[in-house]
Design a protein around this motif. Structure first.
Motif, PDB file in Angstrom:
ATOM      1  N   GLY A 106       0.830  -1.206   0.000  1.00 22.42           N
ATOM      2  CA  GLY A 106       0.000   0.000   0.000  1.00 22.42           C
ATOM      3  C   GLY A 106       0.863   1.254   0.000  1.00 22.42           C
ATOM      4  N   ALA A 107       0.187   2.383  -0.248  1.00 25.55           N
ATOM      5  CA  ALA A 107       0.869   3.667  -0.111  1.00 25.55           C
ATOM      6  C   ALA A 107       1.304   3.862   1.338  1.00 25.55           C
ATOM      7  CB  ALA A 107      -0.056   4.801  -0.551  1.00 25.55           C
ATOM      8  N   THR A 108       0.594   3.231   2.250  1.00 25.55           N
ATOM      9  CA  THR A 108       0.920   3.348   3.678  1.00 25.55           C
ATOM     10  C   THR A 108       2.365   2.949   3.938  1.00 25.55           C
ATOM     11  OG1 THR A 108      -1.385   2.848   4.207  1.00 25.55           O
ATOM     12  CG2 THR A 108       0.211   2.573   5.983  1.00 25.55           C
ATOM     13  N   TYR A 132      -3.508  13.940   5.866  1.00 25.04           N
ATOM     14  CA  TYR A 132      -3.848  12.529   6.087  1.00 25.04           C
ATOM     15  C   TYR A 132      -3.206  12.097   7.406  1.00 25.04           C
ATOM     16  CZ  TYR A 132      -4.341   7.542   5.210  1.00 25.04           C
ATOM     17  OH  TYR A 132      -4.657   6.206   5.321  1.00 25.04           O
ATOM     18  N   ASN A 189      -6.592  14.383   0.540  1.00 29.13           N
ATOM     19  CA  ASN A 189      -7.494  13.804   1.533  1.00 29.13           C
ATOM     20  C   ASN A 189      -7.293  14.614   2.802  1.00 29.13           C
ATOM     21  OD1 ASN A 189      -8.971  12.186   3.254  1.00 29.13           O
ATOM     22  ND2 ASN A 189      -7.649  10.391   3.112  1.00 29.13           N
ATOM     23  N   ASP A 217       2.052  12.193  -2.444  1.00 27.55           N
ATOM     24  CA  ASP A 217       1.068  11.127  -2.198  1.00 27.55           C
ATOM     25  C   ASP A 217      -0.057  11.361  -3.190  1.00 27.55           C
ATOM     26  OD1 ASP A 217      -1.091   9.628  -1.321  1.00 27.55           O
ATOM     27  OD2 ASP A 217      -0.759  10.055   0.807  1.00 27.55           O
ATOM     28  N   TYR A 220      -5.074   9.295  -5.170  1.00 23.62           N
ATOM     29  CA  TYR A 220      -6.342   9.600  -5.874  1.00 23.62           C
ATOM     30  C   TYR A 220      -6.092  10.094  -7.302  1.00 23.62           C
ATOM     31  CZ  TYR A 220      -8.070   9.106  -1.164  1.00 23.62           C
ATOM     32  OH  TYR A 220      -8.356   8.589   0.078  1.00 23.62           O
ATOM     33  N   SER A 247      -1.009   4.088  -5.342  1.00 21.78           N
ATOM     34  CA  SER A 247      -1.576   2.842  -4.823  1.00 21.78           C
ATOM     35  C   SER A 247      -2.683   2.357  -5.738  1.00 21.78           C
ATOM     36  CB  SER A 247      -2.138   3.142  -3.428  1.00 21.78           C
ATOM     37  OG  SER A 247      -3.028   2.150  -3.006  1.00 21.78           O
ATOM     38  N   LYS A 250      -7.448   2.737  -4.320  1.00 25.37           N
ATOM     39  CA  LYS A 250      -8.567   3.621  -4.672  1.00 25.37           C
ATOM     40  C   LYS A 250      -8.907   3.486  -6.145  1.00 25.37           C
ATOM     41  CE  LYS A 250      -7.992   4.966  -0.547  1.00 25.37           C
ATOM     42  NZ  LYS A 250      -8.725   5.345   0.606  1.00 25.37           N
ATOM     43  N   LYS A 258      -3.817  -3.887  -0.638  1.00 29.88           N
ATOM     44  CA  LYS A 258      -2.611  -3.222  -0.140  1.00 29.88           C
ATOM     45  C   LYS A 258      -1.431  -3.363  -1.104  1.00 29.88           C
ATOM     46  CE  LYS A 258      -2.485  -1.297   3.224  1.00 29.88           C
ATOM     47  NZ  LYS A 258      -2.915   0.091   3.563  1.00 29.88           N
TER      48      LYS A 258
HETATM   49  N1  PMP Z   1      -2.581   8.416   1.442  1.00 30.21           N
HETATM   50  C1  PMP Z   1      -3.818   8.902   1.409  1.00 30.21           C
HETATM   51  C2  PMP Z   1      -4.020  10.354   1.152  1.00 30.21           C
HETATM   52  C3  PMP Z   1      -4.911   8.063   1.618  1.00 30.21           C
HETATM   53  O1  PMP Z   1      -6.148   8.555   1.597  1.00 30.21           O
HETATM   54  C4  PMP Z   1      -4.685   6.690   1.860  1.00 30.21           C
HETATM   55  C5  PMP Z   1      -5.829   5.774   2.101  1.00 30.21           C
HETATM   56  N2  PMP Z   1      -6.076   5.108   0.926  1.00 30.21           N
HETATM   57  C6  PMP Z   1      -3.372   6.225   1.870  1.00 30.21           C
HETATM   58  C7  PMP Z   1      -2.343   7.109   1.676  1.00 30.21           C
HETATM   59  C8  PMP Z   1      -3.049   4.789   2.120  1.00 30.21           C
HETATM   60  O2  PMP Z   1      -3.134   4.044   0.960  1.00 30.21           O
HETATM   61  P1  PMP Z   1      -3.059   2.448   0.947  1.00 30.21           P
HETATM   62  O3  PMP Z   1      -4.409   1.964   1.316  1.00 30.21           O
HETATM   63  O4  PMP Z   1      -2.650   2.105  -0.428  1.00 30.21           O
HETATM   64  O5  PMP Z   1      -2.033   2.046   1.947  1.00 30.21           O
END
Ligand code: PMP
Ligand code: GLN
Length: 410
Positions: A106-108, A132, A189, A217, A220, A247, A250, A258
Motif C-alpha cells: 500500500g501507499a501506507t 492525512y 485527503n 502522495d 487519488y 496505490s 482507490k 494493499k
Molecule cells: N494516502 C492517502 C491520502 C490516503 O487517503 C490513503 C488511504 N487510501 C493512503 C495514503 C493509504 O493508501 P493504501 O491503502 O494504499 O495504503
C-alpha cells in the motif's frame, strides 16, 4: 509488563494515547461505531464497488497458477514494468523499472519507508493542514518536527459553498534550511483539493532553494472530476528530488489488497528499499500481476471508473447542500467536506460521535486531520468528512436520515 517502545514514546508526545494505550485510528474507530450502531458508514474511505472484472480475474488466475510465494523484494517485474509504462503513458515520466520503481504494501508502507529512510531528528517535514492522519504519526516516529501550512477558507459569493485553497506566500514562508521533506498530497485527503500549477511550481522552487526532498502522495490520481491529475515530478527541476507514491487501492476499488508503489531516482529508491525490506520484505504476490493488468487498461476504462464516482459525488454534495450544510465541492477523490455550524454544531468531533445514534450516519470529523493546537484546527472544528465512494442507495438513504436529523435543528 513494560510495553514502552519507541512508538509509545512518540505517540505519547503526539497525543495518540489514552490512559497510556495507543488509540485506534479514527477510521478504525468510526467503522467500529458504524458496525455497533448499524449506522450507514460514510466514514472510512473504502468503496462499495467491485474491482474491474479484468483485475479481479487476473488475481484469481494468478492464485490458480500458483503465484502465491514471495515475489521479489522490489516487486514482481511485470508490475514494475506496468508502473513504469503507466507513468510514461499518462505523464511522460520515464523510470527504469529495475532501479527506479519499488512496489510496497500500500501507499501506507511507501510513506512509512520513505520517511523512515530519509528523515531524522532535528529535520522538519512540511505538509498542508488538514493532512492525512498517518503523516503526523510517521513524522513523530522519525523524531522530526511536523510543520504545516493551513488551507485557506472562503465562501463562494454565488453558490455559498466553502472554497478551500492554499496561500502561496504562506507556503513559501514555511520552508527553511531545516526542511528535509515537503510531503505533498494532491489530490488531497480529506478535502478533494487539487493543487494548482502555480502552487506546485512554488513547492519545487522552494525545495530547490533549501535543498529539500519532495514526497508526493497521489493515491487519488485517477479519481479526478475535471482537470486531470498532474504529478509534481513532471515540473522542471522536480524529478531528481521527488519520490512519487501511489496505490492500486482507490483506483481499482481494492483497498484490502494493499498494493502500492513509488517511483524515484535510483539513489532514493535504494535508500527507501533499505527500510522497506525490513518492514514487510514483500507482499501480495497474486495481486501484483492483477494490478499490472489494471494499470494497462485503456483510458476509456479508467474514465468509466471516474464517471460513476462523479455522479455519486454530485449526489452527496448536492444533497448535503440542500439539507443546509455548507459544502466544499471536491475536484477529486472520495470525500466531501461539510460544515455543520449552520446547525449550531461547533464541535465536529463531538458531533461525529453522536451522529451514528442521532442520525444513523457515520462521518469523520476534520479534527482527525489536524494538530489539536494549530490555527487550521479552528477553521475545521465544525466540519465533517463524508465519503461518496459508497453505493448510490447508501448515499440516498444517508441523505434522507441526515435531512430528518437536520429538520428539527433548522
Ligand atoms: N494516502 C492517502 C491520502 C490516503 O487517503 C490513503 C488511504 N487510501 C493512503 C495514503 C493509504 O493508501 P493504501 O491503502 O494504499 O495504503
Ligand atoms: N485512506 C482511508 C480514509 O481516508 C482510510 C485508510 C485507513 O483506514 N487507514 O478513509
Amino acid at each position: 509488563m513494560d510495553v514502552t517502545g519507541p512508538w509509545i514514546r512518540t505517540a505519547a508526545a503526539a497525543g495518540l494515547l489514552r490512559d497510556g494505550v495507543p488509540l485506534p485510528t479514527v477510521f478504525a474507530r468510526m467503522s467500529a461505531l458504524a458496525a455497533s450502531t448499524g449506522a450507514l458508514n460514510l466514514g472510512q474511505g473504502f468503496p462499495d464497488d467491485d474491482p474491474p472484472a479484468l483485475v479481479a480475474d487476473a488475481a484469481v488466475a494468478a492464485i490458480r497458477e500458483g503465484r502465491n510465494q514471495y515475489p521479489p523484494g522490489a516487486g514482481e517485474p511485470t508490475l514494475r514494468e506496468a508502473i513504469a509504462a503507466h507513468q510514461a503513458a499518462w505523464y511522460g515520466l520515464d523510470w527504469d523499472p529495475d532501479t527506479e520503481v519499488l512496489v510496497t504494501t500500500g501507499a501506507t508502507e511507501a510513506l512509512a519507508a520513505t520517511l523512515l529512510a530519509l528523515v531524522q531528528p532535528g529535520d522538519e517535514v512540511l505538509t498542508l493542514e488538514p493532512f492525512y492522519d498517518q503523516y503526523a504519526a510517521l513524522i513523530g516516529l522519525t523524531g522530526a518536527t511536523h510543520r504545516t501550512v493551513p488551507l485557506t477558507s472562503a465562501t463562494d459569493p454565488v453558490s455559498g459553498d466553502l472554497v478551500l485553497g492554499v496561500d502561496e506566500q504562506q507556503l513559501r514562508d514555511a520552508f527553511s534550511a531545516r526542511t528535509r521533506v515537503v510531503l505533498v498530497n494532491t489530490p488531497h485527503n480529506p478535502t478533494g483539493l487539487m493543487l494548482e500549477q502555480s502552487v506546485l511550481a512554488a513547492i519545487v522552487e522552494q525545495a530547490q532553494r533549501y535543498d529539500a526532498l519532495i514526497v508526493t502522495d497521489e493515491v487519488y490520481e485517477h479519481l479526478t472530476f475535471g482537470q486531470p491529475h498532474q504529478p509534481l515530478a513532471v515540473l522542471p527541476g522536480a524529478r531528481e528530488r521527488t519520490v512519487s507514491i501511489s496505490s492500486a487501492g482507490k483506483t481499482f476499488a481494492v483497498t484490502g489488497w494493499k498494493i502500492g508503489w513509488l517511483t524515484a531516482p535510483s539513489a532514493l529508491v535504494t535508500a527507501i528499499t533499505g527500510v522497506k525490506q525490513w518492514l514487510t520484505y514483500t507482499s501480495g504476490a497474486p495481486f501484483q500481476p492483477a494490478v499490472a493488468a489494471g494499470l494497462g487498461m485503456d483510458r476509456s476504462a479508467f474514465a468509466q471508473l471516474t464517471e460513476d464516482l462523479r455522479e455519486r459525488r454530485d449526489l452527496l454534495t448536492a444533497g448535503l447542500r440542500d439539507i443546509g450544510f455548507q459544502v466544499a465541492v471536491p475536484a477529486a477523490g472520495y470525500f466531501t467536506v461539510a460544515d455543520a455550524s449552520q446547525f449550531g454544531e461547533a464541535d465536529g468531533a463531538a458531533l461525529a460521535e453522536r451522529l451514528p445514534t442521532e442520525a444513523g450516519v457515520v462521518a469523520i470529523p476534520l479534527s482527525a486531520f489536524h494538530h489539536a493546537d494549530s490555527s487550521g484546527a479552528q477553521d475545521s472544528a465544525s466540519r465533517l468528512r463524508f465519503a461518496f465512494c459508497k453505493s448510490r442507495s447508501t448515499i440516498e438513504q444517508a441523505l434522507e436520515r441526515l435531512d430528518a436529523w437536520a429538520a428539527v435543528r433548522r
